[in-house]
Design a protein around this motif. Sequence first.
Motif, mmCIF file in Angstrom:
data_model
loop_
_atom_site.group_PDB
_atom_site.id
_atom_site.type_symbol
_atom_site.label_atom_id
_atom_site.label_comp_id
_atom_site.label_asym_id
_atom_site.label_seq_id
_atom_site.Cartn_x
_atom_site.Cartn_y
_atom_site.Cartn_z
ATOM 1 N N CYS A 166 -3.348 6.141 4.944
ATOM 2 C CA CYS A 166 -2.043 6.808 4.858
ATOM 3 C C CYS A 166 -1.018 6.134 5.768
ATOM 4 O O CYS A 166 0.161 6.030 5.406
ATOM 5 C CB CYS A 166 -2.187 8.289 5.203
ATOM 6 N N GLU A 167 -1.456 5.678 6.935
ATOM 7 C CA GLU A 167 -0.545 4.948 7.815
ATOM 8 C C GLU A 167 -0.107 3.638 7.171
ATOM 9 O O GLU A 167 1.044 3.213 7.333
ATOM 10 C CB GLU A 167 -1.231 4.674 9.157
ATOM 11 N N ARG A 168 -0.990 3.011 6.427
ATOM 12 C CA ARG A 168 -0.625 1.774 5.734
ATOM 13 C C ARG A 168 0.449 2.045 4.684
ATOM 14 O O ARG A 168 1.351 1.229 4.488
ATOM 15 C CB ARG A 168 -1.862 1.155 5.084
ATOM 16 N N VAL A 169 0.365 3.188 4.006
ATOM 17 C CA VAL A 169 1.390 3.539 3.024
ATOM 18 C C VAL A 169 2.756 3.611 3.691
ATOM 19 O O VAL A 169 3.756 3.097 3.178
ATOM 20 C CB VAL A 169 1.051 4.882 2.346
ATOM 21 N N VAL A 170 2.804 4.247 4.859
ATOM 22 C CA VAL A 170 4.066 4.358 5.592
ATOM 23 C C VAL A 170 4.530 2.980 6.048
ATOM 24 O O VAL A 170 5.716 2.627 5.915
ATOM 25 C CB VAL A 170 3.896 5.290 6.809
ATOM 26 N N PHE A 171 3.621 2.179 6.575
ATOM 27 C CA PHE A 171 3.963 0.866 7.106
ATOM 28 C C PHE A 171 4.533 -0.047 6.032
ATOM 29 O O PHE A 171 5.401 -0.897 6.317
ATOM 30 C CB PHE A 171 2.720 0.216 7.735
ATOM 31 N N THR A 172 4.073 0.098 4.788
ATOM 32 C CA THR A 172 4.556 -0.759 3.705
ATOM 33 C C THR A 172 5.863 -0.248 3.109
ATOM 34 O O THR A 172 6.376 -0.840 2.153
ATOM 35 C CB THR A 172 3.496 -0.880 2.597
ATOM 36 N N GLY A 173 6.415 0.841 3.646
ATOM 37 C CA GLY A 173 7.763 1.255 3.276
ATOM 38 C C GLY A 173 7.884 2.255 2.159
ATOM 39 O O GLY A 173 8.992 2.507 1.678
ATOM 40 N N HIS A 174 6.781 2.865 1.743
ATOM 41 C CA HIS A 174 6.850 3.859 0.674
ATOM 42 C C HIS A 174 7.296 5.220 1.230
ATOM 43 O O HIS A 174 7.153 5.501 2.424
ATOM 44 C CB HIS A 174 5.487 4.015 -0.005
ATOM 45 N N GLU A 175 7.828 6.046 0.339
ATOM 46 C CA GLU A 175 8.192 7.413 0.720
ATOM 47 C C GLU A 175 6.948 8.296 0.710
ATOM 48 O O GLU A 175 6.048 8.112 -0.131
ATOM 49 C CB GLU A 175 9.222 7.976 -0.267
ATOM 50 N N ILE A 176 6.904 9.269 1.607
ATOM 51 C CA ILE A 176 5.798 10.220 1.651
ATOM 52 C C ILE A 176 6.330 11.616 1.339
ATOM 53 O O ILE A 176 7.234 12.113 2.007
ATOM 54 C CB ILE A 176 5.112 10.245 3.036
ATOM 55 N N GLY A 177 5.779 12.231 0.305
ATOM 56 C CA GLY A 177 6.069 13.617 -0.012
ATOM 57 C C GLY A 177 4.832 14.468 0.224
ATOM 58 O O GLY A 177 3.747 13.941 0.515
ATOM 59 N N LEU A 178 4.984 15.765 0.102
ATOM 60 C CA LEU A 178 3.872 16.683 0.357
ATOM 61 C C LEU A 178 3.285 17.185 -0.952
ATOM 62 O O LEU A 178 4.004 17.704 -1.811
ATOM 63 C CB LEU A 178 4.346 17.872 1.195
ATOM 64 N N LEU A 179 1.984 17.010 -1.100
ATOM 65 C CA LEU A 179 1.240 17.574 -2.214
ATOM 66 C C LEU A 179 0.606 18.859 -1.714
ATOM 67 O O LEU A 179 -0.281 18.836 -0.854
ATOM 68 C CB LEU A 179 0.161 16.598 -2.693
ATOM 69 N N GLY A 180 1.094 20.002 -2.195
ATOM 70 C CA GLY A 180 0.639 21.271 -1.647
ATOM 71 C C GLY A 180 0.392 22.313 -2.700
ATOM 72 O O GLY A 180 0.366 22.029 -3.903
ATOM 73 N N ASP A 199 -1.586 -2.768 -3.143
ATOM 74 C CA ASP A 199 -1.553 -4.219 -3.316
ATOM 75 C C ASP A 199 -0.746 -4.593 -4.551
ATOM 76 O O ASP A 199 0.064 -5.529 -4.521
ATOM 77 C CB ASP A 199 -2.984 -4.762 -3.441
ATOM 78 N N LEU A 200 -0.952 -3.893 -5.654
ATOM 79 C CA LEU A 200 -0.236 -4.186 -6.897
ATOM 80 C C LEU A 200 1.266 -4.009 -6.718
ATOM 81 O O LEU A 200 2.067 -4.860 -7.128
ATOM 82 C CB LEU A 200 -0.766 -3.279 -8.016
ATOM 83 N N LEU A 201 1.664 -2.911 -6.096
ATOM 84 C CA LEU A 201 3.087 -2.660 -5.878
ATOM 85 C C LEU A 201 3.674 -3.647 -4.884
ATOM 86 O O LEU A 201 4.820 -4.094 -5.036
ATOM 87 C CB LEU A 201 3.287 -1.228 -5.382
ATOM 88 N N GLY A 202 2.904 -3.989 -3.858
ATOM 89 C CA GLY A 202 3.386 -4.923 -2.854
ATOM 90 C C GLY A 202 3.669 -6.301 -3.434
ATOM 91 O O GLY A 202 4.646 -6.959 -3.046
ATOM 92 N N ARG A 203 2.825 -6.758 -4.358
ATOM 93 C CA ARG A 203 3.045 -8.072 -4.974
ATOM 94 C C ARG A 203 4.351 -8.102 -5.766
ATOM 95 O O ARG A 203 4.946 -9.175 -5.949
ATOM 96 C CB ARG A 203 1.861 -8.436 -5.870
ATOM 97 N N ARG A 204 4.797 -6.941 -6.235
ATOM 98 C CA ARG A 204 6.022 -6.880 -7.036
ATOM 99 C C ARG A 204 7.210 -6.341 -6.237
ATOM 100 O O ARG A 204 8.311 -6.252 -6.764
ATOM 101 C CB ARG A 204 5.780 -5.997 -8.269
ATOM 102 N N GLY A 205 6.978 -5.962 -5.003
ATOM 103 C CA GLY A 205 8.052 -5.433 -4.175
ATOM 104 C C GLY A 205 8.604 -4.116 -4.683
ATOM 105 O O GLY A 205 9.801 -3.851 -4.527
ATOM 106 N N LEU A 206 7.751 -3.281 -5.267
ATOM 107 C CA LEU A 206 8.205 -2.028 -5.869
ATOM 108 C C LEU A 206 7.944 -0.853 -4.925
ATOM 109 O O LEU A 206 6.852 -0.739 -4.344
ATOM 110 C CB LEU A 206 7.491 -1.775 -7.193
#
Length: 273
Positions: free
Chosen positions: A68-82, A43-50
């Motif tokens: 996690c699907e919401r993260v993708v839907f809002t346009g953020h990059e997904i990397g792997l934490l492994g 929400d914080l990032l979305g309000r600033r378009g970051l």
Amino acid sequence: MPRSIVCLTIDFAAPSCAAVEGAATAGRPATPFAPVGAARLMDLLGRRGLPATWFMATEAIAAHPELCERVVFTGHEIGLLGVGAAPAGPPSADADLSRGIAAILGLGGQPPRGFRAAGAALDDATLARLEAHGFAYDSSLTGGEHWPWRLPRGGVATPDEPAGSGTAAGLIEMPIGWPPVARTGVDGAHPVPASALVLEAPRLALQTLLDEALFMRDSLDWGVLTLALDPAVIGRGAGLRALGDVLDTLIEAGVVFLTMAEAAAEAADRLGP
């Protein structure tokens, strides 16, 4: 023109079974706070378009698919934490990496371009696996401040000893530049984790971030500052208010916010093949 880049990254991992069982035994709620903090961060990032890069563990995707699907839907990059140095051996490590890639493919249809080793443990075998699977960059190491570097194929390099001219260059290393290093306890012996400092005094901790980013802007023609944020810590009220104020100051200062993949592509152009 000078170009100062900040990469916001969020490490989203599911709590271990031992941690959940320990909380239940101690009479605390077993529900982890990280998903709550992650939603607030979005929400914080979305309000600033970051944009941001979310490094997700396979277990976290399985435990919180809608988030996690919401993260993708809002346009953020997904990397792997492994796992960056798997003690179970190559077969198990290969299987773990393949599961993580498949989980991220299932979220948004795109394989991860970036990797972060939980606990900052990274070994040569992991680098070879990442290269074989087409990863473009790693973001597990510290040091180098605002300068990415190329890792050599078959070995972990540092900014002081980068890939030599006779060594085929591999992944781009995007070093973690914040949070600040752990500070020493009152008795001078026991270190206090950086995350604890962010939790108890978020504005004090985030002032270090602000000063580091402004130094980069004022001193370098080009640089990248990578933040590694824990939603279970920074996602609490005081942390979010402090982070929001810092981000607003950096936006006004002309800092550019990119995903890790975008910044790594710029670094690759500057570093050459």
